[in-house]
Scaffold this motif. Structure first.
Motif, PDB file in Angstrom:
ATOM      1  N   LYS A  28       0.786  -1.227  -0.025  1.00 34.68           N
ATOM      2  CA  LYS A  28       0.053   0.063   0.088  1.00 34.68           C
ATOM      3  C   LYS A  28       0.906   1.282   0.034  1.00 34.68           C
ATOM      4  N   ASP A  29       2.077   1.093   0.356  1.00 31.62           N
ATOM      5  CA  ASP A  29       3.149   2.339   0.374  1.00 31.62           C
ATOM      6  C   ASP A  29       3.403   2.822  -1.111  1.00 31.62           C
ATOM      7  N   LYS A  73       2.763   3.861  -4.836  1.00 31.16           N
ATOM      8  CA  LYS A  73       1.772   4.740  -5.497  1.00 31.16           C
ATOM      9  C   LYS A  73       0.613   3.940  -6.662  1.00 31.16           C
ATOM     10  N   PRO A  74      -0.639   3.969  -6.308  1.00 33.59           N
ATOM     11  CA  PRO A  74      -1.521   3.246  -6.986  1.00 33.59           C
ATOM     12  C   PRO A  74      -1.096   2.756  -8.591  1.00 33.59           C
ATOM     13  N   LYS A  75      -0.267   3.451  -9.399  1.00 36.42           N
ATOM     14  CA  LYS A  75      -0.088   3.059 -10.605  1.00 36.42           C
ATOM     15  C   LYS A  75       1.152   2.135 -10.499  1.00 36.42           C
ATOM     16  N   LYS A  76       1.979   2.046  -9.367  1.00 41.15           N
ATOM     17  CA  LYS A  76       3.110   1.239  -9.313  1.00 41.15           C
ATOM     18  C   LYS A  76       2.636  -0.197  -8.734  1.00 41.15           C
ATOM     19  N   GLN A  77       1.415  -0.211  -8.210  1.00 42.74           N
ATOM     20  CA  GLN A  77       1.227  -1.596  -7.269  1.00 42.74           C
ATOM     21  C   GLN A  77       1.055  -2.802  -8.467  1.00 42.74           C
ATOM     22  N   PRO A  78       0.291  -2.481  -9.380  1.00 37.01           N
ATOM     23  CA  PRO A  78       0.245  -3.552 -10.462  1.00 37.01           C
ATOM     24  C   PRO A  78       1.531  -4.111 -10.728  1.00 37.01           C
ATOM     25  N   TRP A 123       2.959  -6.284  -7.763  1.00 43.29           N
ATOM     26  CA  TRP A 123       2.137  -7.423  -7.563  1.00 43.29           C
ATOM     27  C   TRP A 123       2.520  -8.552  -8.687  1.00 43.29           C
TER      28      TRP A 123
END
Length: 351
Positions: A178-179, A181-186, A189
């Motif tokens: 969760k730390d 950025k949303p664009k980097k999370q995929p 994963w």
């Protein structure tokens, strides 16, 4: 040791004695990684393509495990930027090196490079530090576990080294995802899922028996080798308010040939002083540390360090002492009364 200094304080005083060029990347280290990769591919093919007796698979499995660990040590160095500097190449090579251990490069840099290195042995901020008794006692199960005798806990703790790196890596993934950025999370994963998908896919491709020798047993051995070092890096040292590598880190000694195949991973205090320097130069750094601060520097053979871990409990009592809750016995830490040559109880809480 009360007068702590930051890693920058030490690094500044040592750096002026080092030759020019020691902070340049050393891409020649990749030849070792290529050798490990060739061994891993060859080992996987031998197990997958030939129907031999399991006893023939076993030595191949051991070589694979040792190679998984060696790749992990190189991955650690690559992701510190000491082999190649270009970010996308660094992350690609780091991902390949950490593929057997299924740890993504972006997670590793967040967890290890940023949090562990900046907050080493800080009670709350270091994700790898062992907790205090106060924190552990909040769990009923943990309180029950720590009622067991020390030797029983030590046995299971050492047995768990065979899964600790993999388990902690997954824990760090869910702690830090969760730390990003949303664009980097995929992407993060994907870096976690792809290696595991590869190894699970291999299971369906070659079947359970071969998979045990091709991946499962090698993974256990790789965990043991990697955690043999990691468990001695800091767990005998105190928790500290200042990131002082000479107080919070331990360098272990191993045969020279082991240092060669493990990319000098044993030089841990040196690594915390200069994480951006190739480990190729750590023997020189060690020379200057021992020349300037011999009374502060902690080193011992890895076997002796592991024995000390076996004989001492893990929870911290007052940041500087280790406590066995089942007996109320306090042991010193390195620099605070722990003598690895003769480990004894420092005092009893009820004294």
């Amino acid at each position: 040791m009360e007068d702590f200094h930051s890693y920058g304080w030490y690094a500044k005083r040592i750096a002026k004695h080092l030759p020019k060029g020691v902070f340049k990347p050393v891409p020649k280290r990749l030849w070792g990684g290529l050798a490990y990769l060739a061994i891993v591919v060859a080992g996987l093919l031998l197990i997958s393509l030939f129907d031999w007796h399991p006893l023939i698979y076993l030595p191949i499995s051991l070589v694979l495990g040792a190679s998984f660990a060696g790749m992990g040590f190189l991955g650690h160095e690559i992701l510190h930027g000491t082999v190649v500097k270009k970010p996308w190449i660094r992350d690609l090579l780091g991902a390949i090196a950490f593929w057997p251990l299924s740890t993504g490069p972006k997670l590793w840099r967040k967890w290890h490079n940023l949090n562990h290195h900046i907050h080493t042995q800080h009670e709350e901020n270091d994700p790898d530090s062992w907790p205090t008794l106060e924190r552990l006692s909040k769990s009923k199960m943990v309180r029950w576990i720590y009622k067991l005798p020390l030797f029983i806990r030590a046995f299971f703790a050492f047995a768990s080294l065979a899964i600790q790196f993999s388990a902690h890596s997954l824990k760090m993934f869910f702690a830090y995802i969760k730390d990003f950025k949303p664009k980097k999370q995929p992407e993060v994963w994907l870096q976690m899922i792809l290696p595991w998908a590869t190894w699970i896919g291999l299971l369906f491709l070659i079947g359970w028996e071969k998979w045990l020798f091709a991946f499962f047993l090698p993974l256990l051995l790789a965990n043991l080798i990697v955690m043999g070092y990691i468990s001695t890096n800091h767990r005998l040292n105190p928790l500290v308010p200042v990131n002082d590598p000479l107080a919070n880190s331990l360098t272990v000694t191993v045969p020279k040939w082991v240092d060669y195949i493990h990319f000098n991973f044993s030089y841990h205090t040196e690594h915390h002083l200069f994480p951006g320097m190739s480990s190729k130069h750590y023997p020189l750094v060690k020379y200057h540390i021992k020349k300037m601060w011999p009374e502060r520097y902690h080193e011992m053979p890895i076997g002796k360090a592991l024995i000390a871990l076996w004989k001492t409990p893990r929870p911290y009592f007052d940041n500087r002492e280790l406590i066995d809750p089942s007996q109320g016995s306090l042991y010193g830490s390195l620099g605070n009364g722990l003598n690895p040559e003769h480990i004894t109880i420092k005092k009893q809480l009820d004294d």
